[in-house]
Write an enzyme that holds these catalytic residues in place. Sequence first.
Site, PDB file in Angstrom:
ATOM      1  CE  LYS A  49      -4.033   1.916   2.468  1.00 25.74           C
ATOM      2  NZ  LYS A  49      -4.949   1.743   3.616  1.00 25.74           N
ATOM      3  CB  SER A 124      -8.244   3.601   2.474  1.00 24.65           C
ATOM      4  OG  SER A 124      -7.441   3.016   3.470  1.00 24.65           O
ATOM      5  CB  SER A 148      -8.583   0.741   5.353  1.00 25.74           C
ATOM      6  OG  SER A 148      -9.296   1.928   5.173  1.00 25.74           O
TER       7      SER A 148
HETATM    8  N1  GLN Z   1     -13.420   4.348   5.953  1.00 28.14           N
HETATM    9  C1  GLN Z   1     -12.770   4.700   7.180  1.00 28.14           C
HETATM   10  C2  GLN Z   1     -12.265   6.114   7.090  1.00 28.14           C
HETATM   11  O1  GLN Z   1     -12.420   6.696   6.079  1.00 28.14           O
HETATM   12  C3  GLN Z   1     -11.640   3.754   7.486  1.00 28.14           C
HETATM   13  C4  GLN Z   1     -10.427   4.008   6.693  1.00 28.14           C
HETATM   14  C5  GLN Z   1      -9.254   3.194   7.128  1.00 28.14           C
HETATM   15  O2  GLN Z   1      -9.389   2.160   7.796  1.00 28.14           O
HETATM   16  N2  GLN Z   1      -8.070   3.670   6.800  1.00 28.14           N
HETATM   17  O3  GLN Z   1     -11.748   6.653   8.001  1.00 28.14           O
END
Ligand code: GLN
Length: 448
Positions: A49, A124, A148
Site C-alpha cells: 500500500k 482505503s 480499510s
Molecule cells: N473508511 C474509514 C475512514 O475513512 C476507514 C479508513 C481506514 O481504515 N483507513 O476513516
Amino acid sequence: MITLKEAMSKSKEELAEIRDELFKKAKESGLNAYIGFETHGEGVPILIKDNIQVHGWSITGGSNILQGYIAPYNATVIENMLKNGFAPAGRANMDEFAMGSTTETSFYGPTLNPHDTSRVPGGSSGGSAAAVAGGEAIAALGSDTGGSIRQPAAYCGVVGFKPTYGRVSRFGLAAYASSLDQIGPITQNVEDAAILYDAIKGHDSKDSTSYEFENEPIYGNIDADRKLTIAVIDNYIEVASEDVKKAHDEAIKALEEAGHTIIHKNMSNTKYDIATYYIVATAEAATNLARYDGVRYGRRCENPKNLEDLYFRSRSEGFGEEVKRRILLGNFVLSSGYYDAYYLKAQKVRHLIRDEFKKIFAEADLILSPVAPSVAPKLGELQDPLEMYKSDMYTIAINLAGLPAISLPINKNSDGMPVGLQLIADAFEEKKLFDGASSLERAVAYSK
Ligand code: GLN
C-alpha cells in the site's frame, strides 16, 4: 493463481518471472490497482500500500501533496518482510491518506472491482484487495484504521486481517489516526494471511505502542478442528442488506455443523461507534497531517509570496476534498470550547465500546459480524460523505477497541458479487482467531 504458500518454495529466478508476469497483467487490466511498479530486493513479491515506506520508492499516500517525496528508509514491516524472504513489489492504489471506503479519493483515480468494473473495490486499501482478487498480486499489505483492510477484502472476495493494536509496528506507516492504525495482510486465503502476518509482526523499539510479547508463529500451528463458542450480534444483522443476512445465516449454519456453539448477543447502536470514530480519527488526522507544510515533504506550491502563502497554497493545492474535510472536522473537535463536548466525550465512549466487547469475550471465544452493510457499491454511488461514513458501521468499533479481526469471503450474491464476514477476537488472541477463521473458511468452501 499461485498462493503465497506455494510461492515460498520457488527459486529466485522463478519468483522474478512471476513478478514480471503480475506486473504485465496489472499494466494491461485497467483495474488501476497498481500506481507504481517499483521493486526492492529479491523474494516472494508482495504488493505494498502506498502509505508504507520502502527505501528509495516514491511513497505518496495516494496524495498530490506527496508527489516527489522519496522514502529515505524502510518501514519496520518491510525490514521484517525482507528478512523472511519476501520482496516489496509495486505500490497499491488507496484513498488519499487512507481516508475513505471506496478508493475513489485517490489522487491517481479510482481502482475498479475485478468482479464488476462498474463497482468500487472498497477502501482505503482498495488497490491491495483488487490486485489480489484480480490475480495481479500473490498477496499485499494494507493498513486498517477503521476497516480499510477488512472491507475491501470483503468487497473483492479475498481475506483481510487486521491484527491487535500493537502487534505490528507502525514505524514507517504514514500516520492517519495513530491510536487506530494497524498494518496487515490481504491474501487469497486464511493460511496465506497467517504466513504474511508472521513475517511482519513483532516488537519494535521504534514504535512506542508496540507490544513486547511472545512471538510464536501462527502458520503451522492453526487448529481448524478446535471447537469454539462464537457470538453473533443480533441487532447488527437486523440492519444489513438481504445479501449480507443470507451470508450470515449460511455462515452460522456452517459453523454449527462444524461443531461450534453459537450464542446470541446485542451491542449498542452502531451510530455511537460512527460518531466516536469520526471524532477520534479526524482529531488525530488533523494533528498528523500538520506536518505536510510544503517545506519538509513532497510537493511545494510555485512562487510563494511569503511563508504563510507557501503553507496555505501548498496545503490547499496538495490535499483533496475529503482530506480537507477531515482536517477541518478534526481541528473543530479539538478546539477550545468544543474539546470537552466532542473529543473528551468520544474518548469516554471509546472505553464503553471496549468494555462492551470485553463482556462478550467473557462468554465467547469469537464474534461473527458483517464487514459492510451491503456488497460493493457502484462507482460514484457514495457521494454524500455521511453516507460513506455510515458504511463503516461494522468495522470501526474493532479499531476503537484495538481488537484483531479477519474478514473472509462467504458466498456471492445473485449478481456474482462476493459477500464477506468478519470474525473478531479479544486482544492478542490471534491464534484463536486463525483457528476459527480456518474452520469457517473450510466450512463455507467459497469458490472464486
Ligand atoms: N473508511 C474509514 C475512514 O475513512 C476507514 C479508513 C481506514 O481504515 N483507513 O476513516
